[in-house]
Design a protein around this motif. Structure first.
Motif, PDB file in Angstrom:
ATOM      1  N   VAL A  81      72.178 -39.265  55.133  1.00  0.00           N
ATOM      2  CA  VAL A  81      72.448 -39.453  56.561  1.00  0.00           C
ATOM      3  C   VAL A  81      72.535 -40.942  56.919  1.00  0.00           C
ATOM      4  O   VAL A  81      73.586 -41.404  57.387  1.00  0.00           O
ATOM      5  CB  VAL A  81      71.387 -38.739  57.420  1.00  0.00           C
ATOM      6  CG1 VAL A  81      71.680 -38.954  58.904  1.00  0.00           C
ATOM      7  CG2 VAL A  81      71.357 -37.249  57.092  1.00  0.00           C
ATOM      8  N   PRO A  82      71.480 -41.751  56.696  1.00  0.00           N
ATOM      9  CA  PRO A  82      71.606 -43.163  57.068  1.00  0.00           C
ATOM     10  C   PRO A  82      72.622 -43.928  56.238  1.00  0.00           C
ATOM     11  O   PRO A  82      73.311 -44.817  56.753  1.00  0.00           O
ATOM     12  CB  PRO A  82      70.188 -43.717  56.846  1.00  0.00           C
ATOM     13  CG  PRO A  82      69.553 -42.784  55.883  1.00  0.00           C
ATOM     14  CD  PRO A  82      70.126 -41.443  56.188  1.00  0.00           C
ATOM     15  N   VAL A 138      82.559 -40.749  50.209  1.00  0.00           N
ATOM     16  CA  VAL A 138      83.479 -40.014  51.075  1.00  0.00           C
ATOM     17  C   VAL A 138      84.063 -40.950  52.133  1.00  0.00           C
ATOM     18  O   VAL A 138      85.269 -40.929  52.406  1.00  0.00           O
ATOM     19  CB  VAL A 138      82.765 -38.821  51.746  1.00  0.00           C
ATOM     20  CG1 VAL A 138      83.600 -38.266  52.903  1.00  0.00           C
ATOM     21  CG2 VAL A 138      82.509 -37.712  50.728  1.00  0.00           C
ATOM     22  N   VAL A 139      83.228 -41.788  52.726  1.00  0.00           N
ATOM     23  CA  VAL A 139      83.708 -42.764  53.713  1.00  0.00           C
ATOM     24  C   VAL A 139      84.697 -43.724  53.059  1.00  0.00           C
ATOM     25  O   VAL A 139      85.756 -44.035  53.613  1.00  0.00           O
ATOM     26  CB  VAL A 139      82.530 -43.536  54.327  1.00  0.00           C
ATOM     27  CG1 VAL A 139      83.024 -44.612  55.298  1.00  0.00           C
ATOM     28  CG2 VAL A 139      81.589 -42.586  55.055  1.00  0.00           C
ATOM     29  N   PHE A 140      84.362 -44.210  51.863  1.00  0.00           N
ATOM     30  CA  PHE A 140      85.209 -45.160  51.149  1.00  0.00           C
ATOM     31  C   PHE A 140      86.583 -44.554  50.840  1.00  0.00           C
ATOM     32  O   PHE A 140      87.629 -45.155  51.105  1.00  0.00           O
ATOM     33  CB  PHE A 140      84.512 -45.583  49.855  1.00  0.00           C
ATOM     34  CG  PHE A 140      85.313 -46.521  48.997  1.00  0.00           C
ATOM     35  CD1 PHE A 140      85.384 -47.874  49.295  1.00  0.00           C
ATOM     36  CD2 PHE A 140      85.999 -46.047  47.890  1.00  0.00           C
ATOM     37  CE1 PHE A 140      86.134 -48.745  48.502  1.00  0.00           C
ATOM     38  CE2 PHE A 140      86.748 -46.904  47.083  1.00  0.00           C
ATOM     39  CZ  PHE A 140      86.810 -48.262  47.405  1.00  0.00           C
ATOM     40  N   VAL A 141      86.609 -43.330  50.283  1.00  0.00           N
ATOM     41  CA  VAL A 141      87.867 -42.686  49.894  1.00  0.00           C
ATOM     42  C   VAL A 141      88.656 -42.250  51.118  1.00  0.00           C
ATOM     43  O   VAL A 141      89.888 -42.387  51.165  1.00  0.00           O
ATOM     44  CB  VAL A 141      87.586 -41.478  48.974  1.00  0.00           C
ATOM     45  CG1 VAL A 141      88.855 -40.665  48.725  1.00  0.00           C
ATOM     46  CG2 VAL A 141      86.991 -41.942  47.652  1.00  0.00           C
ATOM     47  N   VAL A 354      78.820 -37.416  60.004  1.00  0.00           N
ATOM     48  CA  VAL A 354      78.883 -35.986  59.718  1.00  0.00           C
ATOM     49  C   VAL A 354      78.734 -35.729  58.220  1.00  0.00           C
ATOM     50  O   VAL A 354      78.022 -34.808  57.803  1.00  0.00           O
ATOM     51  CB  VAL A 354      80.198 -35.382  60.253  1.00  0.00           C
ATOM     52  CG1 VAL A 354      80.309 -33.910  59.871  1.00  0.00           C
ATOM     53  CG2 VAL A 354      80.270 -35.531  61.769  1.00  0.00           C
ATOM     54  N   THR A 355      79.382 -36.542  57.406  1.00  0.00           N
ATOM     55  CA  THR A 355      79.245 -36.393  55.958  1.00  0.00           C
ATOM     56  C   THR A 355      77.798 -36.562  55.526  1.00  0.00           C
ATOM     57  O   THR A 355      77.305 -35.828  54.652  1.00  0.00           O
ATOM     58  CB  THR A 355      80.126 -37.418  55.218  1.00  0.00           C
ATOM     59  OG1 THR A 355      81.496 -37.141  55.489  1.00  0.00           O
ATOM     60  CG2 THR A 355      79.891 -37.355  53.711  1.00  0.00           C
ATOM     61  N   GLY A 356      77.092 -37.527  56.130  1.00  0.00           N
ATOM     62  CA  GLY A 356      75.701 -37.746  55.777  1.00  0.00           C
ATOM     63  C   GLY A 356      74.847 -36.526  56.029  1.00  0.00           C
ATOM     64  O   GLY A 356      74.059 -36.099  55.166  1.00  0.00           O
TER      65      GLY A 356
END
Length: 409
Positions: A81-82, A138-141, A354-356
């Protein structure tokens, strides 16, 4: 490197901005992220394949062994999450590099200190940081790919969970001739290489926007106060990824205990299950790009429920157990691939947050079932109830995915 940086255009300079078109730079970023994620999951999961050896070495009970295996999953779940939010704020490259550098410490320490349960649990808890890598990647890609390609791209990235396969195949084989310290040394070396390569070669698709004032790790989570869909995604990943992690972690113990297989043989069979889940993930993402992702999830959840019931009554017979576990690996992989297509589709401006949370739910889905299975086995002498509980969760997830709305509520 300077030339690479100068050619990159921001993918998310303002909320709702469309990701830049797929290019050779995007492919390079995906390869680097997948390699880094694989290294992290290799280290994160390494205690699981070594659990039969550690159980004998430390003279542990069933529950103590299950707790030892599950502990790295716990911190990895919480930190998704963080760290997902921080990746949104500071960029995936910086956060991913720092995460891998930190993870070297506990896995290297385990090479030296693995002769007491308390020490293994404490270091295993810190090793959980490596398990939080998924949310960061996920954020990076996501920043490198347009919406219509994110399902497949994130599915390919998710194949990094194949690090668990590599750990299952190699860790027991390394430990047998060289001792328990050797697999941890190898894992630390893999992380060192991955950290150096990723930190020196990876670039964010867009520079993080300048921030003024205090950074809040709570504000990005406001979406969970207003959107039922965000909570639905946590349930979907709790089942699909959590089921994968739980089965992979506990399957070697079941095979050794029920069939008397060698630790290496049991680890290899668990690796076969994990390999099919890994291969199923990009297929699930690709299908989610071309079809309604909810259709993919429905198929995954129906199949998971049916297979879990069958396993509950046939796990003592090797042929059906093998067929059911391998098929379960495929359908769980399809589910994990489809979930994050929905994250990017439903919440394009809150991917990290959301991914976190969704990733944390998946991690917790891998933390609790091994403990439940151990308690069920100790209380009843059977694993049947544990598999039936998996089927019950699949039924609930199927009900939710059939009811969830397509709007923001």
């Amino acid at each position: 490197m300077c030339a690479l940086s100068s050619q990159v255009r921001p993918a998310r300079s303002v909320p709702g901005a469309r990701a830049r078109p797929e290019t050779a730079h995007a492919t390079r970023a995906l390869i680097l992220a997948t390699f880094a994620f694989t290294a992290c999951f290799y280290a994160w999961s390494i205690i699981g394949p070594l659990s039969p050896t550690l159980q004998k070495h430390l003279q542990l009970s069933e529950f103590q062994t299950a707790a030892m295996v599950a502990v790295p999953v716990l911190l990895g779940s919480i930190l998704r999450v963080p760290l997902g939010i921080l990746a949104d704020i500071y960029g995936g490259r910086r956060v991913f590099s720092a995460l891998m550098a930190f993870s070297i410490v506990p896995v290297a320490a385990l090479a030296v200190w693995h002769d007491a349960l308390a020490t293994v649990i404490a270091l295993g808890l810190l090793l959980g940081v490596a398990g939080a890598s998924f949310a960061v990647g996920v954020v990076f890609v996501n920043g490198w790919y347009p919406p219509e390609r994110r399902g497949f791209a994130l599915g390919v990235y998710g194949m990094g969970m194949g690090g668990t396969v590599l750990a299952a195949l190699t860790a027991p084989r390394i430990a047998k001739p060289l001792g328990l310290q050797a697999p941890f040394i190898v894992a630390a070396g893999v992380l060192v290489v991955a950290t150096v390569i990723f930190a020196s070669m990876a670039r964010d698709a867009a520079k993080p926007a300048p921030r003024t004032g205090r950074v809040s790790l709570v504000a990005p989570l406001a979406i969970f106060r207003t959107s039922a869909r965000a909570w639905a995604l946590t349930l979907f990943y709790f089942l699909s990824f959590g089921g994968f992690v739980a089965m992979f972690l506990y399957l070697p113990k079941l095979l050794v205990g029920v069939y008397g297989l060698s630790k290496i043989d049991a680890g290899s069979r668990a690796a076969g299950f994990a390999l099919l889940a890994v291969l199923g993930r990009p297929v699930g993402g690709l299908l989610a790009d071309r079809l309604d992702p909810k259709h993919v999830l429905r198929v995954s959840f129906i199949a998971t429920g049916v297979l879990a019931v069958l396993l509950g009554f046939s796990y003592k017979h090797m042929v059906p157990l093998t067929a059911e576990c391998l098929t379960l690996g495929v359908v769980l992989g399809l589910g994990t691939g489809a979930v994050f297509k929905l994250v990017a589709q439903w919440f394009p401006d809150q991917v990290g947050a959301v991914t976190g949370v969704v990733g944390a739910a998946g991690g917790l889905g891998g933390f609790f079932p091994p403990l439940v299975m151990a308690m069920v086995k100790s209380a009843t002498g059977s694993y049947t109830i544990g598999f039936l509980l998996l089927a019950a969760v699949a039924a609930v997830a199927l009900s939710v995915v059939s009811r969830v709305r397509g709007d923001a509520r």
